[in-house]
Structures are given as structure tokens and as C-alpha cells.
Design an enzyme around this catalytic site. Structure first.
Site, PDB file in Angstrom:
ATOM      1  CG  HIS A 185      -4.227   0.733   4.207  1.00 21.43           C
ATOM      2  ND1 HIS A 185      -3.719  -0.103   3.236  1.00 21.43           N
ATOM      3  CD2 HIS A 185      -5.175   1.489   3.587  1.00 21.43           C
ATOM      4  CE1 HIS A 185      -4.315   0.143   2.093  1.00 21.43           C
ATOM      5  NE2 HIS A 185      -5.205   1.121   2.259  1.00 21.43           N
ATOM      6  CG  ASP A 245      -6.894   2.737  -0.213  1.00 18.92           C
ATOM      7  OD1 ASP A 245      -5.726   2.640  -0.683  1.00 18.92           O
ATOM      8  OD2 ASP A 245      -7.309   2.063   0.744  1.00 18.92           O
ATOM      9  CB  CYS A 283      -0.970   0.003   1.160  1.00 21.51           C
ATOM     10  SG  CYS A 283      -0.187  -0.239   2.748  1.00 21.51           S
TER      11      CYS A 283
END
Lengths: 354, 656
Positions: free
Chosen positions: B452, B468, B408
Site C-alpha cells: 500500500h 489515506d 493506491c
């Protein structure tokens, strides 16, 4: 000094010391239960306010309101421990530590009740006391039990300022506890207040109670060696010859009667299925002598009694029949253990009413 | 009266039991203390049992003095004097060892037991778990039994009796403990300043990221925090736990930058979500509220970036209340934010720049640029992996056009860089995403593996908007947790899709949830029980007027009163099982009396027999039989059950 020996043999001298059962150092004070006047007054006043268990019908029952309880040294240390743990728990805002601290606090509170309950409902019943010579330790026999059958552990019993004993009372069987008392004076001994105490279960608290008892013991005079002179021969000799009771010569058998000494039971006859027979001995050829209080005129009363006690004790182990003249009291010559006890008791109680 | 027992030597059984319990009490400290200290303690125990295994003989005085010197030296050398906890515990454990070495009489055992209780409490300075508490309570039960044994005059240890007595006492203490626990006043701060030292090895989010730091964190299954929602539980895709906002980058590392403006509140657009978070220790200041936070309760801090924290680092489990909404009102972009949000890192390649320009295309809107970038991630063969290949000098360029394998943080940072190149203010946000719902406790468990990173871009009319890019590559990541156990080197990540598993697996899973639930409850109600929670509990119990010394007084009085009450209940006379023989006999007597026989109260069974036969000669046989049986049973040894039953039925059949 004049002691009249009635004897067929010319002389019997008694000069060996009688071994005493006790090797305690002998005190000179008053009987333990009485208070010495110096520190006594305030204490006596205080004791009047104490709750004391009094016997009813020969039995003392410990009620809840008669029991005192205070922390022991270890209880105080435990308290300090609890405070320390609490401060640490607060300081570190540590909740599990709080849990343990509070749990231990709860255990301490429980200990108060459990210690108290360990004395509660105990029944104490006086039975007898062993007679001993002054200066020896007598044991008072008490029966300890709980009619409800609850177990009591580690109960410490003792008279005021005396040695103590530890005993449990774990089932409904009546348990005999022997409580010591160091005697100092001849006569009737009233041991005074009995204290029962316990620290069970945790030892953090001490619960105790005072009991008044009906217990008393006969304390014989302290034996003292003294010279006994033989004077006149007996004017009452043995006339009954070989019959009757004695210890010397075997004379025959007779049937067993309760109370006969087991030493005289003819075991051989019993084994031969002839029944329980007792060997009889003729004993009248033994010496017979009188111990006379008045004859020891150049001693004090207590000394005379002591000398007589010593003599009785010594003679009892010899083949002699002895009698005792003690003022108005006269005990006919005889031998055997019960005779000895009778004589010693008479000596112990000389001068006391009843 | 002098205590006759204290002076007595210990019985071997007491001695051994005491030693064993002491070793057990100190055992968990092996994890807390230096191995030299634990070793010395064990050495003391070993010395005792090797050379003086009998209680009557203990170590000589000269040895004790020598060992005392050794212990003091060890404490001074080893312990960090600035850290009271370690120092005190080291000293305590060594003292306990020495006491074991010189233990001889029952008095010594008292001291040992008290030391033992103390050692048990110090265990909680290091860990406060449910399991440890259970262990401690078990050992203290043993110590209490030992204390009882120390007050028995017998040599042998009647184990059953001791354990029963101790269990009775400890169990009866529990209500007092609960009462005191609830009522005892809690302070907000410590009595004196504590220096607990930093517990090493806590995993958690740091306030800057390098490429790879989050993927490393993600491999840990440790719990980061647990969340209990008041009413609304947001759907999985909306569970973003906002941590730090990173503005500044040197190309490889992203940091927060400086000077953050404090802010009071954000205005909610959607409904307000209230929740309570129990965090594990992180040794950092950061809190992770649900995105986006609205305001901070007193004692907590919040800034204009929506970051939250508390003044002191979190050194132990910490519970706080959060208030969030899924969407907040848009706010104008300040000049400072404009500047920071367009800052470009070094090492941007021409290729990247051209790509960003191509995203903008012919004057497309900002939204369209964002869409285009996400499409790029979605359509090109990007792979979501925990172990991406190493990147060189131009990480963004390399990642976007060459390796295309990343976690991520790779997606978030490269996306933000692209947006800034396209003149859209953007920033990286790190935190956690997701969380599993514990079906038993109803709370959410967020693990380190849920760590994250995502991006936020500023769009006209919408303000800072969460984007995201990971979702574009691996939408499952957002809906489900990573099954960390399954990944292999460099292979694409699989997701725990929560499909139906076998019965055993399901059972194990349930156990896992049960344990998690217990842990949370434990931490919520016991470990984290503080002043506020005490007050709210009292409020619920209807005792709101209690505070300060009144609370203390209530605690003390209540404790003693409750103890007394429990004891009184124990004293309550239990109805005794009636003696069947006595009952039968009474029954028989009643029948005779009904027949007209006068029985004087002092009549014994033999006399009664004669009396009854005289009165009822026609029943002489029956009477004889009943009385004979009764006498045999009453005065014989151990009456047999069946014979008692026979007597009962005979009495029942008896009629005059």
C-alpha cells in the site's frame, strides 16, 4: 617292518592313497588355542582379565556384563559424518539440519543398545564335534537359542584365529551352528575360547563376547601311506562258516532291530507287507587281519599311528575284517563304520590318559 | 574377527533399494541445481541400470576415471566458486551418482548410505519448510532400514522387519533429538563467512516507487510477513505497516532522497503495542513496523522518518520484535523537513496549480484543505483499479482530471503533490496495509497483495499525520484485503468481504488457515530457533543458569542418558501372556492336592493320571478325560482354541 596279515588269500597289498576329504594346506604349528610363547605372555595376562562367559550345566548364557562393544570402521566414519553435519548446521545456523543431525546421533546411540542386545540372553550349548584326520577342518556343533524367543540376527561365531560362520537365531527353535576349526594334531582337541560377535543392526558397532566351552573333538592321526608286509597267515581263521554276520553271501532274513543298516532292509518284503525284514549275509569267508602297532618298530610313534590310520581307512572300504593292537589295547577284528571309528579313536588317543 | 558380510556382493534387492533411495534423496535438488548437473546425475543412474543392472558387475575403472574427469569439469565450469553452497552440493550429488555407478559390495552400500544422509542435509541449505523436513525424515528412515538390511546375512529383503526395526530405532531417537535440539548451544554468527548468493525472484517492496510498481506487487498472494501481537491487536483500519518514506519526486518516480537522521525514540500517546514479526526473505534491509514505531531493539536501525531496517539484507526468514503505538507525540517540523516536504516535482500543470489554490480557497486552515482534497477524491468518479491506464507526461494532472482510474500509489502521490502545492508539507509512505487474522494461530498474515501507499501531511499541533486518500475512494480497501483473483482488466477492484461462504469453501478456508498456522509455528519454533529463543525457553523451563559449555555438556549427557532410559524401557520385561493350558493344568493339580493327593514335583502328566485314578477311583472317568485331553492338546500340533476352552470348563466342573 612286520605286519601280520591273517588271510586266506595269499596277498593283499595296500598301496593306493586314501583320498582325504580336505584339500587344505596343512600347518605345522601347535593347536590353535595355545599361544605361541613369543607374543603370548602379555596377551595371556590380559586375557586373564577378560570377562569370559563360562558354561553352567553344559549351557553358556551371555549376560549383559560380559559383552564388549566398540565402534567399527563404519561407526567411526559415521561419527565423522555426524561431526561434519553438526559443523555445517552450526555454520549455516540451519535448524532443520540440526534436527537431522541430532536424529542421526540418536540413532547411533540406539544402535549401541540394539547391537548389545543382539548378543544378550543368547544361550549356547555344545553338542558334539565331527572327528576328522589331523589337518582337516572339524566342525563343532553348537545349539544356539534364546529361551525368551527374541530374534537375534547375523551373529558371527568363531574360535580364536579360525574361520568364522554367520548365523541368525530367529525363533525359539534350537538352531545348530557348525563352527569350523582347522585341526593340526591328533588327539583330543580343545578349541579354546569361542568368540561371538555381531554388528547388527547398523554395522556401526561391533559387540562381542568370549565364551569358554566344554567342547572337544577327537582328531585322528594324519593318514600316511606306508608299506605293509604280509607275514604269517592267520592262526585264527573263520570257523563259523556261513552263519553270523558278514557282507558276502545272502543267508536269509531276520526281523528288523533298531540300529540295523537301512541298506540291508528288504524293501521288497516291506512293500509286500511282510513286515520290516533285514537281509542277512554270511561273511566269514573274508580275510581277517591284525594291525599291530609294535610291528612297525622302525618308525616313530606318530608315524606309526599315521600309517595305521591310513590302513584302517583303506581297509574299511574293503571286504576285510581287521583288528588293532595298540600297546595294551586290543580291538578284536571286525568291520563296519563303528568299528572303523573305534579304531581311529583309539589311534587318536594313543598315549593320552583317559 | 573379520566382518564376513562387507566383502559379499550386494543382493539385487539391496542394490535396487539403495539406488532408489539415493535418487529420491537427490530428487529435490533438481530445483536447486543447474539442470546440467541433475541431468548428469540421472545419466549416471541410467548408465548403471542400462549396462550393469546386476550388482555383481559395475562400471569398469576406465569409465569411472573418464566420468570423474567429466564431473570435475562440469563442477568447475558450472558452479560459481564464490558460492560454497552450490559448489559443494554439485560435487556431492555427482559423487553420489558415481558411487551408484560403481557400487558392488556391501562396503559400497555403506558409503552410498552415508553419502545419502549427507545429500539429505544439504537439501536444507535451500529450503527449510515443514514439508521438506518431513520428506527428509522419511527418506532417512529408508536409509536406516537399508543399513539394517545391509547387516542381514540373507539375500532377500524382509521389508516389514527392516521398516519396523528402523522405525523403532528412529522413533526412539526422537526424544534425544528434541533434547539436543533444545539444549545444543546456538551461536550468534556463522563460523566462517557465508556466501549464499542472492536468491532470485523474491517479491517485496522496493525503496522507490514508480506509478504501477505497487499495483504489480499487489497481484502476488505471497506472504510478506506474519505478526503475532503480544496483547492488543489493532483494528483492521489501523493496521498500517510502515515501510519507506518518500520525499523526492521527479514527477513520475518517488524516492527517499538522502541523508536521514538517526533517531532514538518516539513518545507514545496511546498504549504501547508489542508484537513479533516473522518476515520472509526480501534481500533488502527494510522492516515494516506497525505505524507508528516507538523504538528499535538492538541490532536494528531507526531514523527520524520512522523507517526501520537492519544492517544486513534479509536473506532468509527473519523474526524481530516491534514496539509501536497508534499515535505518537507531535514533534516540531525541522527546517530540513520543511524544505523537503514542500519540494515540487517537475511537470506541474497550470490546471493542477489552480486546483490546489482553489482547495485552499479563502484562507482555509490546513485541515480544511486536506478535507477538501479528500472530498474531491470521494465525490468525483474516481475508480480504484489494479490496472490503471498509462499516464503520460503530466501524470498528476492526467490522473486528477482525465483518467481518474488508479491504485493506491496514484492517489497517494497526487494527493501529496496537491498538498505541497497548497503549502502543506507532505510525504508519501509505502508499506503494507491490513493483514488477515489466522483464526487458528491467532496471528496476522500480511501478504504482498496488502502492499500500500499513503500520504502524511504535517499539521500544526498534530505533527505528521497519516492521510489515506485511498480510503476516500475505496474505504473497503482499508477494512478488507483485495480479492486479487477476481479482478479483470481495468475493472474496479472487488473486496474479499469475508461473507459467509458454503460449507466446502469454509472447510477449504480452514485448511488454508491450518497450513498457514503450521508454517508460522514451524518457522517460529524450528527454523528461527536461535540463541535468544533458546535462552527464553530455558528460562521458562527453569534452567536459566545453563549457557555456553554447560549447555553443551548438558546436551551430551542428557542425550546419552535419555537414549539409555528409552532403551531400558524397551527392555522392561513384558508380562507374558500366560499359557492357558498350563494354567488349566495347574488348576487341576491344585484341586487334586486339595483332595489329599500328594504329587511329587517330578510327576509327569501320564504318571499323574495313574496316581490320581489310584487315589480317586470313583472319579476315574473324569480324571481320564481331563488328562487325555490335556496330553492331546499339550503334545499335539497347534491346539485349537475351542478345545482349550472345553478343557478349561471341564477342569472347572471337576470336584472331588
Amino acid at each position: 617292518m612286520r605286519i601280520r596279515f591273517y588271510d586266506r588269500w595269499p596277498c593283499l597289498e595296500i598301496h593306493q592313497a586314501v583320498g582325504l576329504a580336505s584339500n587344505r594346506t596343512l600347518g605345522t604349528g601347535q593347536s590353535g588355542c595355545r599361544l605361541t610363547p613369543g607374543k603370548g605372555f602379555m596377551r595371556q595376562r590380559l586375557i586373564q582379565f577378560l570377562r569370559v562367559v563360562r558354561p553352567e550345566g553344559g549351557e553358556s548364557t551371555i549376560g549383559g556384563r560380559k559383552i564388549y562393544i566398540l565402534p567399527t570402521r563404519y561407526g567411526l566414519v559415521f561419527g565423522v559424518l555426524l561431526i561434519t553435519l553438526l559443523v555445517a548446521s552450526i555454520n549455516y545456523a540451519n535448524n532443520p539440519a540440526f534436527i537431522l543431525t541430532f536424529l542421526l546421533t540418536g540413532v547411533f546411540i540406539q544402535a549401541i543398545f540394539h547391537t548389545w542386545r543382539n548378543l544378550l540372553d543368547l544361550h549356547l550349548h555344545w553338542q558334539q564335534a565331527d572327528p576328522v584326520f589331523a589337518g582337516e577342518t572339524t566342525f563343532f556343533h553348537f545349539q544356539l537359542h534364546d529361551p525368551k524367543g527374541r530374534a537375534h540376527y547375523t551373529i558371527q561365531l568363531g574360535f580364536n584365529e579360525q574361520d568364522t560362520v554367520v548365523a541368525p537365531c530367529v525363533d525359539e527353535h534350537r538352531k545348530i551352528v557348525k563352527i569350523p576349526f582347522l585341526s593340526r594334531q591328533r588327539g583330543r582337541l580343545n578349541p579354546g575360547r569361542l568368540t561371538l560377535e555381531t554388528r547388527f543392526p547398523l554395522g556401526l558397532l561391533r559387540a562381542w563376547c568370549y565364551l569358554e566351552t566344554e567342547a572337544e573333538a577327537i582328531i585322528w592321526p594324519r593318514p600316511m601311506e606306508g608299506q605293509l608286509e604280509q607275514t604269517e597267515p592267520a592262526d585264527e581263521g573263520s570257523r563259523e562258516g556261513d552263519r553270523g554276520v558278514g557282507t558276502d553271501d545272502f543267508t536269509g532274513y531276520r526281523g528288523y532291530r533298531p540300529g540295523d543298516s537301512l541298506a540291508q532292509v528288504s524293501w521288497k518284503a516291506l512293500a509286500g507287507e511282510k513286515g520290516l525284514l533285514v537281509k542277512q549275509f554270511g561273511g566269514d569267508r573274508v580275510s581277517q587281519l591284525w594291525l599291530d602297532f609294535d610291528a612297525l618298530s622302525d618308525h616313530g610313534t606318530e608315524q606309526r599311528l599315521s600309517i595305521l590310520a591310513h590302513t584302517v581307512q583303506t581297509l574299511s572300504s574293503q571286504p576285510v575284517h581287521y583288528g588293532l593292537r595298540l600297546g595294551d589295547l586290543e580291538i578284536a577284528p571286525g568291520d563296519g563304520d563303528s568299528h572303523r571309528l573305534q579304531c581311529l579313536e583309539a589311534l587318536a588317543l594313543y598315549g593320552e590318559s583317559s | 574377527m573379520k566382518d564376513l558380510l562387507v566383502q559379499r556382493p550386494l543382493s539385487p534387492a539391496l542394490f535396487r533399494a539403495g539406488s532408489l533411495l539415493m535418487v529420491l534423496a537427490a530428487l529435490p535438488h533438481a530445483w536447486n541445481l543447474d539442470f546440467k548437473v541433475s541431468g548428469t546425475f540421472l545419466l549416471f543412474v541410467a548408465l548403471r541400470f542400462l549396462f550393469w543392472p546386476q550388482p555383481e558387475k559395475s562400471a569398469p575403472a576406465w569409465l569411472m576415471v573418464a566420468l570423474l574427469a567429466v564431473s570435475v569439469m562440469l563442477v568447475l565450469y558450472q558452479a560459481d566458486l564464490t558460492e560454497g553452497r552450490q559448489f559443494g552440493v554439485t560435487l556431492l550429488v555427482l559423487m553420489a551418482g558415481m558411487k551408484l555407478l560403481e557400487m558392488k559390495t556391501r562396503r559400497d552400500l555403506y558409503v552410498l548410505i552415508f553419502l545419502g544422509y549427507f545429500v539429505l542435509v544439504t537439501l536444507f541449505l535451500f529450503y527449510q519448510t515443514l514439508a521438506l523436513t518431513g520428506y527428509v525424515l522419511l527418506i532417512s528412515l529408508g536409509f536406516t532400514a537399508l543399513l539394517i538390511g545391509n547387516n542381514l546375512a540373507v539375500e532377500a529383503l524382509p521389508l516389514k522387519l527392516l521398516l519396523r526395526k528402523s522405525l523403532v530405532m528412529v522413533t526412539a531417537s526422537v526424544p534425544v533429538m528434541v533434547l539436543l535440539f533444545i539444549l545444543f548451544p546456538r551461536l550468534d554468527g556463522p563460523l566462517w563467512s557465508l556466501n549464499l548468493g542472492s536468491s532470485s525472484g523474491t517479491t517485496g517492496m522496493s525503496d522507490n516507487i514508480r506509478l504501477g510498481s505497487i499495483s504489480k506487487l499487489s497481484q502476488s498472494r505471497e506472504v510478506a510477513f506474519r505478526v503475532r501481537f503480544k496483547e492488543i491487536v489493532p483494528p483492521p483500519a489501523q493496521r498500517y505497516w510502515r515501510g519507506m518514506v518518500l520525499w523526492h519526486s521527479d514527477g513520475k518516480n518517488w524516492t527517499r532522497g538522502q541523508a536521514h537522521l538517526p533517531k532514538r525514540t518516539f513518545k507514545a500517546v496511546t498504549s504501547v503495542i508489542d508484537y513479533e514479526v516473522t518476515m520472509e526473505a526480501t534481500n533488502q534491509h527494510w522492516l515494516f513496523p506497525l505505524d507508528h514505531v516507538l523504538y528499535a531493539d538492538s541490532g536494528m536501525l531507526m531514523n527520524a522518518d520512522g523507517e526501520m531496517g537492519i544492517p544486513q539484507p534479509i536473506e532468509r526468514r527473519f523474526t524481530w520484535k516491534g514496539h509501536s503505538a497508534l499515535r505518537t507525540e507531535s514533534e516540531p517540523l525541522s527546517n530540513r523537513e520543511w524544505q523537503l516536504g514542500l519540494q515540487l516535482p517537475d511537470g506541474i500543470t497550470l490546471r493542477t496549480q489552480q486546483f490546489a489554490t482553489s482547495l485552499r480557497g479563502g484562507n482555509r486552515s490546513d485541515e480544511a484543505v486536506v478535507e477538501a482534497a479528500l472530498d474531491y477524491f470521494n465525490q468525483q468518479p474516481f475508480i480504484y483499479t489494479l490496472q490503471p491506464p498509462l499516464l503520460g507526461k503530466h501524470p498528476v494532472d492526467q490522473f486528477l482530471f482525465e483518467t481518474r482510474k488508479g491504485f493506491c500509489e496514484h492517489y497517494a502521490t497526487s494527493f501529496v503533490t496537491l498538498m505541497r502545492l497548497a503549502d502543506i508539507p507532505a510525504r508519501v509512505v509505502v508499506g503494507y496495509q491490513g493483514g488477515e487474522l489466522n483464526p487458528l494461530g491467532g496471528h496476522l498474515v500480511v501478504r504482498q497483495s496488502d502492499a500500500h501507499a499513503w500520504a502524511e501531511v504535517w499539521l500544526e499541533g498534530r505533527g505528521w499525520t497519516r492521510v489515506d486518500p485511498t480510503a476516500a475512494v475505496a474505504p473497503e480497501r482499508i477494512e478488507h484485503s483485495i480479492a486479487v483473483e477476481d479482478y479483470a482488466d481495468g475493472s474496479p477492484i472487488t473486496f474479499d468481504l469475508g461473507g459467509a461462504s458454503g460449507f466446502v469453501a469454509g472447510f477449504v478456508n480452514n485448511l488454508r488457515w491450518l497450513r498457514d498456522n503450521l508454517q508460522l509455528k514451524w518457522h517460529y519454533w524450528i527454523v528461527g530457533f536461535n540463541n535468544q529463543r533458546q535462552q527464553s525457553l530455558l528460562q521458562k523451563l527453569g534452567l536459566p543458569q545453563l549457557d555456553g559449555y554447560r549447555l553443551g555438556l548438558a546436551a551430551a549427557l542428557g542425550g546419552i542418558g535419555l537414549g539409555a532410559l528409552l532403551f531400558a524401557i524397551g527392555l522392561w520385561p513384558r508380562r507374558k501372556e500366560k499359557d492357558p493350558l498350563k494354567k488349566s493344568y495347574q488348576h487341576f493339580k491344585n484341586k487334586l492336592e486339595q483332595g489329599g493327593l500328594k504329587i511329587p514335583p517330578s510327576t509327569g502328566p501320564e504318571d499323574l493320571n495313574k496316581l490320581a485314578i489310584q487315589a480317586f477311583p470313583h472319579k476315574a472317568g473324569d480324571i481320564q478325560a481331563i488328562m487325555g485331553q490335556y496330553i492331546a492338546l499339550r503334545y499335539g500340533a497347534r491346539p485349537r482354541r475351542d478345545m482349550i476352552t472345553a478343557l478349561q470348563s471341564r477342569v472347572r466342573r471337576f470336584h472331588l
